[in-house]
Design a protein around this motif. Structure first.
Motif, PDB file in Angstrom:
ATOM      1  N   THR A 172       1.003  -1.304  -0.023  1.00 54.79           N
ATOM      2  CA  THR A 172       0.035  -0.162  -0.031  1.00 54.79           C
ATOM      3  C   THR A 172       0.828   1.207   0.030  1.00 54.79           C
ATOM      4  O   THR A 172       0.258   2.273  -0.423  1.00 54.79           O
ATOM      5  CB  THR A 172      -1.059   0.090   1.197  1.00 54.79           C
ATOM      6  OG1 THR A 172      -1.516  -1.223   1.304  1.00 54.79           O
ATOM      7  CG2 THR A 172      -1.833   1.037   1.010  1.00 54.79           C
ATOM      8  N   ASP A 177      -2.931   5.507   2.053  1.00 50.62           N
ATOM      9  CA  ASP A 177      -4.530   5.775   1.793  1.00 50.62           C
ATOM     10  C   ASP A 177      -5.011   6.046   3.351  1.00 50.62           C
ATOM     11  O   ASP A 177      -3.985   6.063   4.304  1.00 50.62           O
ATOM     12  CB  ASP A 177      -5.198   4.464   1.235  1.00 50.62           C
ATOM     13  CG  ASP A 177      -4.837   3.328   2.173  1.00 50.62           C
ATOM     14  OD1 ASP A 177      -4.691   3.119   3.292  1.00 50.62           O
ATOM     15  OD2 ASP A 177      -5.156   1.950   1.818  1.00 50.62           O
ATOM     16  N   MET A 179      -6.587   4.304   5.725  1.00 48.00           N
ATOM     17  CA  MET A 179      -6.260   3.379   6.697  1.00 48.00           C
ATOM     18  C   MET A 179      -4.590   3.299   7.059  1.00 48.00           C
ATOM     19  O   MET A 179      -4.583   3.705   8.129  1.00 48.00           O
ATOM     20  CB  MET A 179      -6.587   1.779   5.951  1.00 48.00           C
ATOM     21  CG  MET A 179      -6.216   0.799   6.931  1.00 48.00           C
ATOM     22  SD  MET A 179      -6.684  -0.806   6.290  1.00 48.00           S
ATOM     23  CE  MET A 179      -5.566  -0.643   4.556  1.00 48.00           C
ATOM     24  N   VAL A 221     -12.584  -2.400   3.920  1.00 48.27           N
ATOM     25  CA  VAL A 221     -12.224  -1.732   4.959  1.00 48.27           C
ATOM     26  C   VAL A 221     -13.514  -0.823   5.607  1.00 48.27           C
ATOM     27  O   VAL A 221     -13.674   0.233   4.985  1.00 48.27           O
ATOM     28  CB  VAL A 221     -11.054  -0.847   4.789  1.00 48.27           C
ATOM     29  CG1 VAL A 221     -10.544  -0.021   6.285  1.00 48.27           C
ATOM     30  CG2 VAL A 221      -9.657  -1.689   4.681  1.00 48.27           C
ATOM     31  N   ASN A 273     -10.609   4.450   1.895  1.00 48.27           N
ATOM     32  CA  ASN A 273     -10.124   3.868   3.214  1.00 48.27           C
ATOM     33  C   ASN A 273      -8.955   2.917   2.626  1.00 48.27           C
ATOM     34  O   ASN A 273      -7.877   2.883   3.314  1.00 48.27           O
ATOM     35  CB  ASN A 273     -11.020   3.143   3.883  1.00 48.27           C
ATOM     36  CG  ASN A 273     -12.298   3.820   4.529  1.00 48.27           C
ATOM     37  OD1 ASN A 273     -12.050   5.226   4.555  1.00 48.27           O
ATOM     38  ND2 ASN A 273     -13.242   3.399   5.187  1.00 48.27           N
ATOM     39  N   HIS A 274      -9.264   2.142   1.581  1.00 46.93           N
ATOM     40  CA  HIS A 274      -8.246   1.281   1.056  1.00 46.93           C
ATOM     41  C   HIS A 274      -8.037   1.465  -0.279  1.00 46.93           C
ATOM     42  O   HIS A 274      -8.952   1.092  -1.243  1.00 46.93           O
ATOM     43  CB  HIS A 274      -8.651  -0.388   1.372  1.00 46.93           C
ATOM     44  CG  HIS A 274      -7.638  -1.339   1.119  1.00 46.93           C
ATOM     45  ND1 HIS A 274      -7.984  -2.802   1.162  1.00 46.93           N
ATOM     46  CD2 HIS A 274      -6.334  -0.996   1.016  1.00 46.93           C
ATOM     47  CE1 HIS A 274      -7.005  -3.338   0.762  1.00 46.93           C
ATOM     48  NE2 HIS A 274      -5.783  -2.410   0.883  1.00 46.93           N
TER      49      HIS A 274
END
Length: 305
Positions: A172, A177, A179, A221, A273-274
């Motif tokens: 990621t 992001d 999250m 998420v 979120n993701h």
């Protein structure tokens, strides 16, 4: 990566060392992996005796040797053999013909002592120590464990500090992001990707409807779930009090917690979120350099096999 189809795309574009960190147990997929292994350095994940036997049999049929890594469950409770059973399983897998057991791997994420946590250092160090200890116990049984592979974006910096870990697999971090910000891995200034949506309806002053729903934003998420307790499905840039609180396939409903000047036809940037699974929902991403935009196809999108 998790899919043979994704690996095929990567190989077609010049990647020559690929690890499919997922148990491949369907014969047709194993056939494709074997074909791919003739052209690149390919490693496959395995987490069961049944899966290992299937790989061994298919490799024997094609007279090839497949490199495998045994997956351990270090607390996330998805795929992976339990740590206490891993050594015995590794010994048995190492006896199978046409397989080379090269190492072990795990994906634990933000989990410590079996529970979700925001203490990433504790989670990462636990992950690394569990894996190094398992590798040592396997070596004591005569196995040559060359690779000890760990790490997600949140835990990788800490798991990598454990002596004996040879490989980390963060992903990621490429974009970051919402999250990851909640996990204190990055700040909003580090966000490198957002989704541009259009306001299609304003039924009331406190409700703005956009043309982005569950076909646009990842929903894996979820809001209001510990330990992250995120509000909504993404951050609406420029509107810190707005909450993307509901979605169906084609609509996103934003609750506006204050006055705004949005009008139908306006565009908004939303950081999901993701980001990983959000990218997979789109055919194209646009790279921005100053005022210039470059369209790039998401070639591995939808490679579910």
């Amino acid at each position: 990566m998790a899919k043979v189809g994704e690996a095929e795309v990567m190989a077609e574009h010049g990647i020559t060392d690929i690890f499919i960190a997922y148990p491949i147990v369907v014969p047709s997929k194993i056939e494709r992996a074997i074909r791919l292994s003739r052209d690149i350095r390919l490693s496959l994940g395995v987490d069961s005796w049944e899966g290992a036997k299937l790989l061994s049999g298919m490799a024997a049929k094609h007279n090839v040797e497949l490199t495998v890594l045994l997956e351990l469950d270090t607390g996330l409770r998805r795929t992976g053999v339990a740590v206490e059973r891993a050594v015995d399983l590794a010994v048995e897998i190492a006896k199978l013909p046409h397989l080379k057991l090269e190492g072990i791997f795990t994906f634990k994420g933000a989990v410590y002592q079996g529970q979700s946590t925001l203490d990433l250092r504790a989670a990462g160090l636990e992950e690394g120590r569990q894996m190094v200890d398992a590798a040592e116990r396997m070596r004591e049984r005569g196995l040559s464990i060359e690779r000890v592979s760990v790490g997600s974006t949140p835990t990788a910096p800490y798991a990598a500090q454990v002596e004996g870990v040879t490989e980390i697999r963060p992903g990621t971090y490429i974009f970051y992001d919402r999250m990851q910000t909640r996990l204190q891995v990055c700040s909003p200034e580090d966000w490198a990707a957002s989704v541009i949506v259009t306001v299609v309806s304003i039924p009331s002053p406190d409700l703005v409807v956009i043309d982005g729903g569950s076909k646009t934003f990842a929903t894996d998420v979820q809001p209001n779930q510990p330990p992250l307790n995120l509000q909504g499905f993404g951050t609406v840039m420029g509107y810190p009090d707005a909450v993307l609180e509901r979605m169906n396939e084609e609509h996103g409903m934003i609750r506006m917690n204050g006055p705004h000047s949005l009008a139908i036809g306006d565009t908004l940037a939303i950081v999901p979120n993701h980001i990983c699974s959000t990218i997979n929902l789109h055919d194209t991403v646009y790279l921005k350099d100053g005022d210039q935009l470059e369209a790039v196809d998401v070639l591995a999108r939808g490679k579910v096999r």
